[in-house]
Write a protein that holds these residues in place. Structure first.
Motif, PDB file in Angstrom:
ATOM      1  N   ASP A 423      41.247  15.477  37.928  1.00 12.29           N
ATOM      2  CA  ASP A 423      40.694  16.073  36.719  1.00 12.29           C
ATOM      3  C   ASP A 423      41.199  17.507  36.628  1.00 12.29           C
ATOM      4  O   ASP A 423      41.165  18.248  37.626  1.00 12.29           O
ATOM      5  N   ALA A 424      41.632  17.920  35.443  1.00 11.23           N
ATOM      6  CA  ALA A 424      42.090  19.289  35.241  1.00 11.23           C
ATOM      7  C   ALA A 424      41.720  19.719  33.827  1.00 11.23           C
ATOM      8  O   ALA A 424      41.731  18.909  32.896  1.00 11.23           O
ATOM      9  N   ARG A 425      41.401  21.020  33.677  1.00 12.83           N
ATOM     10  CA  ARG A 425      41.053  21.538  32.361  1.00 12.83           C
ATOM     11  C   ARG A 425      41.403  23.013  32.273  1.00 12.83           C
ATOM     12  O   ARG A 425      41.310  23.765  33.246  1.00 12.83           O
ATOM     13  N   VAL A 426      41.833  23.416  31.073  1.00 11.75           N
ATOM     14  CA  VAL A 426      42.167  24.802  30.774  1.00 11.75           C
ATOM     15  C   VAL A 426      41.395  25.185  29.516  1.00 11.75           C
ATOM     16  O   VAL A 426      41.440  24.464  28.507  1.00 11.75           O
ATOM     17  N   GLU A 427      40.705  26.365  29.567  1.00  8.03           N
ATOM     18  CA  GLU A 427      39.871  26.801  28.457  1.00  8.03           C
ATOM     19  C   GLU A 427      40.180  28.257  28.109  1.00  8.03           C
ATOM     20  O   GLU A 427      39.720  29.171  28.810  1.00  8.03           O
ATOM     21  N   PRO A 428      40.951  28.519  27.072  1.00  6.35           N
ATOM     22  CA  PRO A 428      41.104  29.897  26.588  1.00  6.35           C
ATOM     23  C   PRO A 428      39.873  30.288  25.769  1.00  6.35           C
ATOM     24  O   PRO A 428      39.399  29.507  24.939  1.00  6.35           O
ATOM     25  N   LYS A 429      39.374  31.525  25.974  1.00  7.92           N
ATOM     26  CA  LYS A 429      38.165  31.946  25.286  1.00  7.92           C
ATOM     27  C   LYS A 429      38.274  33.395  24.839  1.00  7.92           C
ATOM     28  O   LYS A 429      38.945  34.216  25.476  1.00  7.92           O
ATOM     29  N   ALA A 430      37.599  33.680  23.746  1.00  5.98           N
ATOM     30  CA  ALA A 430      37.509  35.040  23.219  1.00  5.98           C
ATOM     31  C   ALA A 430      36.043  35.322  22.931  1.00  5.98           C
ATOM     32  O   ALA A 430      35.406  34.603  22.150  1.00  5.98           O
ATOM     33  N   ALA A 431      35.503  36.381  23.566  1.00  3.10           N
ATOM     34  CA  ALA A 431      34.104  36.754  23.395  1.00  3.10           C
ATOM     35  C   ALA A 431      34.026  38.012  22.543  1.00  3.10           C
ATOM     36  O   ALA A 431      34.724  39.004  22.801  1.00  3.10           O
ATOM     37  N   PHE A 432      33.148  37.988  21.537  1.00  2.05           N
ATOM     38  CA  PHE A 432      32.963  39.115  20.626  1.00  2.05           C
ATOM     39  C   PHE A 432      31.508  39.568  20.704  1.00  2.05           C
ATOM     40  O   PHE A 432      30.595  38.750  20.854  1.00  2.05           O
ATOM     41  N   GLY A 433      31.296  40.851  20.567  1.00  5.06           N
ATOM     42  CA  GLY A 433      29.949  41.381  20.593  1.00  5.06           C
ATOM     43  C   GLY A 433      29.825  42.465  21.633  1.00  5.06           C
ATOM     44  O   GLY A 433      30.642  43.383  21.724  1.00  5.06           O
ATOM     45  N   LYS A 434      28.818  42.370  22.461  1.00  6.66           N
ATOM     46  CA  LYS A 434      28.547  43.392  23.469  1.00  6.66           C
ATOM     47  C   LYS A 434      29.429  43.148  24.692  1.00  6.66           C
ATOM     48  O   LYS A 434      29.155  42.285  25.511  1.00  6.66           O
ATOM     49  N   GLY A 435      30.518  43.882  24.800  1.00  8.91           N
ATOM     50  CA  GLY A 435      31.469  43.676  25.877  1.00  8.91           C
ATOM     51  C   GLY A 435      32.494  42.632  25.521  1.00  8.91           C
ATOM     52  O   GLY A 435      32.588  41.588  26.179  1.00  8.91           O
ATOM     53  N   PRO A 436      33.298  42.843  24.469  1.00  7.37           N
ATOM     54  CA  PRO A 436      34.297  41.834  24.074  1.00  7.37           C
ATOM     55  C   PRO A 436      35.354  41.668  25.153  1.00  7.37           C
ATOM     56  O   PRO A 436      35.734  42.622  25.837  1.00  7.37           O
ATOM     57  N   VAL A 437      35.843  40.439  25.288  1.00  8.21           N
ATOM     58  CA  VAL A 437      36.843  40.141  26.314  1.00  8.21           C
ATOM     59  C   VAL A 437      37.546  38.840  25.968  1.00  8.21           C
ATOM     60  O   VAL A 437      36.942  37.917  25.395  1.00  8.21           O
ATOM     61  N   ASN A 438      38.838  38.746  26.304  1.00  7.37           N
ATOM     62  CA  ASN A 438      39.609  37.509  26.184  1.00  7.37           C
ATOM     63  C   ASN A 438      39.987  37.045  27.582  1.00  7.37           C
ATOM     64  O   ASN A 438      40.421  37.851  28.410  1.00  7.37           O
ATOM     65  N   TYR A 439      39.853  35.772  27.852  1.00  9.07           N
ATOM     66  CA  TYR A 439      40.139  35.277  29.197  1.00  9.07           C
ATOM     67  C   TYR A 439      40.512  33.797  29.144  1.00  9.07           C
ATOM     68  O   TYR A 439      40.280  33.109  28.144  1.00  9.07           O
ATOM     69  N   LEU A 440      41.094  33.328  30.230  1.00  4.98           N
ATOM     70  CA  LEU A 440      41.518  31.934  30.364  1.00  4.98           C
ATOM     71  C   LEU A 440      40.906  31.369  31.637  1.00  4.98           C
ATOM     72  O   LEU A 440      41.119  31.896  32.734  1.00  4.98           O
TER      73      LEU A 440
END
Length: 595
Positions: A423-440
């Motif tokens: 099993d393998a999974r990749v999740e790119p995410k972008a968080a907005f609001g208090k402490g915005p951050v982009n991560y994979l």
């Protein structure tokens, strides 16, 4: 020494010799004597029955001997012995022993196996396929079972070539006692080449007939093939919304424009079901949940699952709509909306989210999934010191993507004894609001199962899981998306989320990298009971690279009780390098193996 034909009688004797009903109806308690191959003798003896018993009279013994002789003849013919001598007889006394003396003679060999077409012959390509399917080589033993199987292969090859109505008529088998040969002649009626027509749906349910027609893996006018017709039936059954599915070719007298329609008969499941459940574990607490499942309400084999759960860690109200064969066959669109609350040792989370996933199935156990999601969350990260804006709470809107792959090559989903899984999974995410951050966020797990011995009584099982988060750091990566380890499906011996870095107040911090491994020795003790010894190890790191140098290790033992569909497992484990706050032992109870 002349030639003679054995036709109907050969068929009857051959079929009888292969029939379990004939074998076990044969007379019992009769000896087999004579000089013959041990394997052949054992086969005759098995057909006749177990060792001798005392007959009631000489007349009874004679009857048993005669019937045993008839059984021996059937076995000899089925194995290609036609020049046999079989002599039933009895011993001395008022209750004599019945026996049969067998001299098999020479074994006849296959010669000149061929097909005789009854009616018009099929096209040359189909003729060649049918003749190749016989697989009877000159010089092979003239066994009746091989001859009968060859006839079945001929018919199957014709149907695979588009002749759906192909059938076998009474075969002729000539036995030549002069040169000890068997000459089979298969009399086959091929019928006409069949072309597949439109799908006709018979149902009193809610299914849209146009949807079923789109699932057909053929075009109108294509030559008949058994596999596409069977594939349509499988696709409909895989949806899970029907109690009964039958797919069959329409009779020859119902042709439409030179094609034969395919008749699909569907019986729907009840419109809905209600499921209630409860769970408890020492590290995750108690929980109750309900599932209200609605089937085929949109008329396209859809399933709507409504979940309401109250639990110590994961509570939620969720609706999930699954639309099978979306866009193309073997592809499912899943739409999910949920209101949820997660209360873990590391964080308290309230959230509202929606997601859409598209899953394509390559085989029965191989899947590729693409997805998008959008969540609004408020998180209390339970940190001893706040790193985000001097506030205890963090409000975020998180947009995410998903690419996941799963393949299962093990032999059992709940109790594997051989094979492997990935099993393998990749999740790119972008968080907005208090402490915005982009991560994979990426993670993968592989497990393998090695049986020892022919009965797989002992199995060595291993598991390895790795994960890392790129593009963000702690504390900016939201607490709910960090890696944690510990618990029944992770590192046993430790409580839920107890592996890895902790704050001074002993709450888990979570990490940017993950390493887990497990080794089990599974030993079956009886048909139902088994025991397990295991070692688990894991590490959660605040750096991107997993920390292999300082794992936390748990060891333990367990018992398994096989319910028939899978085992109940009870594991007890202890941490090797226990820290403050860790329990001496942890107990885990669940259904299915740990991995």
């Amino acid at each position: 020494m002349g030639r003679f034909a054995v036709a109907s009688a050969f068929c009857v004797l051959a079929a009888a010799s292969l029939s379990p009903g004939w074998v076990w109806a044969a007379p019992q308690h009769v000896d087999v004597r004579g000089t013959l191959d041990p394997a052949l003798k054992a086969e005759i003896q098995q057909a006749i029955g177990p060792p001798p018993a005392t007959p009631a009279s000489r007349l009874d013994a004679s009857r048993r001997a005669r019937e045993a002789g008839e059984t021996a003849i059937a076995v000899l013919r089925s194995e290609g012995y036609y020049d046999y001598v079989v002599e039933p007889d009895i011993g001395d006394g008022d209750q004599p022993q019945a026996f049969v003396t067998v001299t098999p003679g020479a074994r006849s060999k296959i010669a000149d196996a061929h097909v005789e077409w009854q009616g018009p012959a099929p096209d040359p390509k189909a003729v060649a396929a049918a003749e190749a399917a016989m697989k009877l080589k000159a010089g092979d033993p003239g066994r009746a079972v091989d001859i009968i199987a060859a006839e079945g292969r001929v018919v199957a090859a014709l149907r695979e070539s588009g002749y759906a109505d192909a059938s076998a008529l009474t075969r002729e088998v000539v036995v030549d006692h002069a040169d000890f040969t068997v000459q089979p002649a298969f009399r086959i009626a091929a019928g006409e080449l069949v072309h597949l027509g439109a799908v006709e749906v018979i149902t009193h349910g809610r299914t849209n007939p146009k949807l079923v027609a789109r699932l057909a893996p053929w075009k109108v006018g294509d030559p008949y093939r058994p596999k596409p017709v069977a594939e349509l039936e499988r696709r409909l059954l895989d949806s899970g919304v029907y109690d009964r599915v039958t797919v069959s070719l329409a009779p020859a007298d119902q042709k439409v424009n030179g094609t034969r329609p395919v008749i699909v008969s569907l019986a729907d499941r009840p419109k809905g079901t209600l499921e209630l459940g409860a769970s408890y574990s020492t590290d995750e607490g108690i929980g109750v949940d309900s599932r209200w499942i609605l089937y085929n309400r949109l008329g396209r084999a859809d399933t709507l699952t409504n979940i309401f759960r109250i639990a110590q860690i994961d509570s939620r109200a969720q609706s999930q709509l699954a639309l099978p064969d979306w866009g193309r066959p073997q592809q499912t669109l899943t739409l999910t909306a949920a209101l949820y609350r997660d209360d873990t040792p590391a964080y308290l989370l309230w959230g509202l989210g929606a997601a859409a996933d598209l899953t394509h199935r390559f085989s029965k156990t191989s899947f590729l999934t693409y997805g998008v999601s959008l969540d609004g969350t408020q998180t209390d990260q339970k940190e001893s010191e706040d790193f985000i804006g001097l506030s205890k709470y963090r409000d975020l809107v998180i947009a995410g993507g998903l690419v996941a792959f799963a393949v299962d090559r093990s032999n059992d989903p709940l109790n594997p004894t051989s094979g492997w899984r990935l099993d393998a999974r990749v999740e790119p995410k972008a968080a907005f609001g208090k402490g915005p951050v982009n991560y994979l966020k990426a993670q993968a797990q592989v497990s393998a199962y090695l049986p020892l011995g022919q009965t797989s009584g002992t199995v060595i099982a291993g598991r390895l899981k790795l994960g890392e988060i790129l593009g963000g750091d702690i504390p900016l990566v939201p607490a709910q998306d960090r890696f944690y380890a510990g618990g029944g499906g992770s590192v046993r011996g430790y409580g839920y989320q107890e592996v890895g870095p902790r704050f001074p107040d002993n709450n888990p911090e979570g990490g940017l990298s993950l390493f887990e491994s497990s080794v089990e020795i599974r030993q079956r003790v009886t048909q139902r009971w088994g025991v397990v010894g295991f070692v688990d190890a894991g590490a959660v790191g605040t750096n991107v690279a997993p920390d292999f140098a300082h794992p936390e290790v748990g060891v333990g033992v367990g018992v398994r009780y096989d319910l028939g569909f899978g085992p109940i497992r009870l594991d007890i484990a202890t941490p090797v390098n226990r820290r403050d706050g860790d329990s001496i032992v942890q107990l885990y109870l669940s259904i299915g193996q740990s991995f």
